[in-house]
Design a protein around this motif. Structure first.
Motif, mmCIF file in Angstrom:
data_model
loop_
_atom_site.group_PDB
_atom_site.id
_atom_site.type_symbol
_atom_site.label_atom_id
_atom_site.label_comp_id
_atom_site.label_asym_id
_atom_site.label_seq_id
_atom_site.Cartn_x
_atom_site.Cartn_y
_atom_site.Cartn_z
ATOM 1 N N ARG A 1 0.843 -1.208 0.000
ATOM 2 C CA ARG A 1 0.000 0.000 0.000
ATOM 3 C C ARG A 1 0.873 1.250 0.000
ATOM 4 N NH1 ARG A 1 -1.740 0.112 4.802
ATOM 5 N NH2 ARG A 1 -3.516 1.566 4.619
ATOM 6 N N ASP B 1 -3.223 4.866 -1.362
ATOM 7 C CA ASP B 1 -4.208 3.941 -0.797
ATOM 8 C C ASP B 1 -4.912 4.569 0.396
ATOM 9 O OD1 ASP B 1 -4.063 1.026 -2.052
ATOM 10 O OD2 ASP B 1 -2.052 1.863 -2.058
ATOM 11 N N GLU C 1 -8.849 4.767 0.645
ATOM 12 C CA GLU C 1 -9.507 4.168 1.803
ATOM 13 C C GLU C 1 -10.320 5.192 2.580
ATOM 14 O OE1 GLU C 1 -5.807 1.004 2.363
ATOM 15 O OE2 GLU C 1 -6.172 2.572 3.862
ATOM 16 N N ALA D 1 -4.122 3.034 -6.912
ATOM 17 C CA ALA D 1 -4.832 2.673 -5.680
ATOM 18 C C ALA D 1 -6.316 2.426 -5.955
ATOM 19 C CB ALA D 1 -4.657 3.776 -4.638
ATOM 20 N N ARG E 1 -7.311 -1.059 -6.636
ATOM 21 C CA ARG E 1 -7.433 -1.975 -5.504
ATOM 22 C C ARG E 1 -8.655 -1.661 -4.627
ATOM 23 N NH1 ARG E 1 -1.936 -0.937 -5.990
ATOM 24 N NH2 ARG E 1 -1.932 0.767 -4.471
ATOM 25 N N SER E 2 -9.537 -0.813 -5.110
ATOM 26 C CA SER E 2 -10.681 -0.401 -4.299
ATOM 27 C C SER E 2 -11.983 -0.703 -5.031
ATOM 28 C CB SER E 2 -10.611 1.101 -4.004
ATOM 29 O OG SER E 2 -11.082 1.860 -5.110
ATOM 30 N N VAL F 1 -5.103 0.386 7.711
ATOM 31 C CA VAL F 1 -6.165 0.699 6.764
ATOM 32 C C VAL F 1 -7.144 1.670 7.420
ATOM 33 C CG1 VAL F 1 -8.100 -0.260 5.451
ATOM 34 C CG2 VAL F 1 -5.920 -1.491 5.566
#
Length: 561
Positions: free
Chosen positions: A26, A30, A34, A58, A61-62, A199
């Motif tokens: 990450r 990220d 997040e 990023a 990955r979301s 996170v």
């Protein structure tokens, strides 16, 4: 001794374990993604640049949906419309320097219209900030300074640990009344560097409430209840606050006629017996409002267009409810109530005594008849027929977005929005190129309904590249382009002022052929076939273009008496 403010929420064992073992691979970007997800964002708009790929990576990955436009200003207009339709803060991802600066006009419109936009820009590496190394690509001496005079708040990040709090503060600012755009900038190296931070989960960014002071609403209620000729001006603040229902109940309790500003279209039912509609650029309407002994202004600063070009001079007592403190009593002395429209109208509903005025609907009918007679005397049947055709073709509840063009100026006064938050235009700041990219943002917000965009041929060229965006995402937007061969409203203004127009004529493309080159169906229509062609396009899924070659005229200026 324990105080309530000393209490904190303690993490569960599972949360602690997750925090101690964050997933690998990450980056600071990220943390951005997040945080946005934790704040409730589902969609982001933008255009990646040299300093922005970290955020784009990023996003992969979301679960956030990314909608990329072809130009930053258009992405800003799309985010603006998304914010208006959903009431959420729309994230807008931008690159450093020229990419960021290209969004300024869109952010100015969002600020003027109180649309919540969360602009997030990259910045040159931290080594170059504050007088460090110079010569970075896209470098500005003070990037944030370019935005301070436009947005509600500016938030600068210098370390990864600052990202969640900065974004949460910006989100809260964007959604606290008055809504508006905010600016966050994050250096490139902060975005790209690997992070070991946990996170981000559910940051708190609850907007502040803006209730009215009770002694002020008590006085306002007394003035309204005892008024002989009360009237109401409803602005965009009523729409943004979702307060149209409360406005309707208050107007009926007071038997008070209501006029909606161009930004407040749909805030009051068009066909209601107390509706003065939106003929604000009309001397008869101005006279009517000046004659009110108590005038309630809700969610409007009474700016240039809402005051008939600053010719409006109220003779009675003015009560102004306004969430933007800078607009409160800025143009007229008033009983100023600094509050969001919704709680303020609710407070009046709970306080004001009912009054009855059986003559009010007749006074409204008389005023509207005067307006209709004035327009009828100007031989403007084509313009009225075209606008009526658009209204009949547009399904009930479908939103429309209007560029700075003659047909839009007609719509400000004469178009029935049929619902709150259904008609939007660039009249807040007055910049061209708004209609089509804004309609794209609305279609992203609600893909179940068709969306109409209206532009002139001059304004259309500002955003013609977004035909590719419409095609790429299959957005349900029908774009009506009224082609008069130039900047029609400037042509008219210059002819009136100087006897002839200069620099207003345009060489333009074949808009139908150009649309089809993007894979977007297009049709050339006429005034007689406009309704059918527009209705067909709106009923067909995906984007489409309808071109109407026509030279329309504005009704005569009425602020001159």
């Amino acid at each position: 001794m324990t105080h309530d403010h000393d209490l904190v929420l303690r993490p569960t064992p599972a949360q602690t374990a997750a925090a101690l073992s964050p997933p690998p691979g990450r980056s600071g970007a990220d943390l951005v993604v997040e945080t946005l997800a934790g704040l409730g964002a589902t969609t982001v708009f933008g255009l990646s640049g040299r300093h922005g790929p970290g955020v784009s990576d990023a996003l992969r990955r979301s679960d956030l949906r990314y909608v990329g436009l072809r130009m930053e200003n258009n992405a800003g207009f799309a985010a603006d419309a998304y914010g208006r339709i959903t009431g959420e803060a729309a994230p807008l991802l931008l690159s450093t320097g020229p990419g960021a600066l290209t969004s300024l006009a869109a952010l100015q419109e969002a600020a003027a219209a109180s649309a919540p936009v969360l602009a997030i820009s990259s910045q040159i590496p931290t080594a170059g900030l504050g007088g460090g190394r110079h010569g970075y690509l896209h470098e500005l001496p003070d990037q944030a300074a370019s935005f301070r005079g436009v947005v509600k708040s500016v938030h600068t990040v210098r370390a990864q640990s600052q990202i969640p709090s900065a974004l949460a503060a910006a989100w809260k600012s964007a959604l606290t009344a008055p809504h508006g755009p905010v600016w966050v900038e994050i250096p490139q190296d902060v975005l790209l560097a690997e992070t070991a931070l946990p996170v981000v989960t559910a940051p708190d960014a609850t907007p502040d409430e803006l209730p009215p002071r009770p002694e002020l609403t008590a006085l306002a209620a007394d003035l309204l209840a005892r008024a002989a000729r009360p009237a109401i001006i409803a602005g965009g603040g009523v729409v943004r606050a979702d307060a149209a229902g409360k406005l309707l109940r208050l107007a009926e309790r007071l038997d008070a006629p209501v006029v909606t500003t161009f930004g407040g279209k749909g805030a009051f039912p068009w066909e209601h017996p107390l509706s003065l509609r939106s003929w604000l650029e009309d001397r008869h309407t101005t006279d009517f409002l000046e004659d009110a002994d108590v005038l309630l202004v809700v969610g409007s600063g009474l700016g240039e267009l809402s005051s008939n070009h600053h010719t409006f001079a109220p003779r009675g007592r003015v009560i102004q409810i306004e969430a933007d403190l800078g607009k409160l009593e800025s143009n007229h002395p008033a009983l100023g109530i600094h509050a969001d429209a919704r709680p303020a109208l609710q407070a009046l509903l709970e306080t004001v005594a009912e009054r009855t005025d059986a003559a009010a609907p007749q006074r409204v009918r008389t005023l509207l008849a005067k307006v209709a007679d004035r327009i009828a005397a100007q031989e403007l049947a084509l313009e009225q027929d075209v606008l009526a055709a658009v209204r009949r073709a547009l399904p009930a509840g479908a939103p429309s977005f209007w560029d700075m063009t003659i047909l839009a100026y007609w719509a400000w006064s004469a178009f029935d929005a049929q619902a709150p938050n259904a008609m939007h235009s660039a009249q807040g700041a007055g910049g061209p190129g708004y209609g089509f990219p804004a309609a794209l943002g609305a279609a992203v917000a609600d893909p179940t309904r068709p969306v109409l965009a209206v532009s002139g041929d001059g304004g259309a060229l500002y955003s013609i590249a977004e035909l590719a965006t419409a095609r790429q995402y299959g957005l349900n937007v029908t774009w009506l382009i009224v082609d008069d061969g130039g900047h029609g409203i400037l042509r008219a203004h210059m002819t009136d002022a100087f006897g002839r127009a200069t620099a207003t004529e345009l060489i333009r493309p074949d808009h139908v052929a150009l649309a089809e080159s993007f894979g977007v169906p297009g049709v050339r229509t006429g005034p007689e076939t406009l309704e059918a062609d527009l209705a067909t396009a709106l009923a067909t899924p995906g984007p489409s273009v309808v071109v109407l070659p026509a030279v329309l005229r504005m009704f005569a200026p009425t602020h001159l008496g």
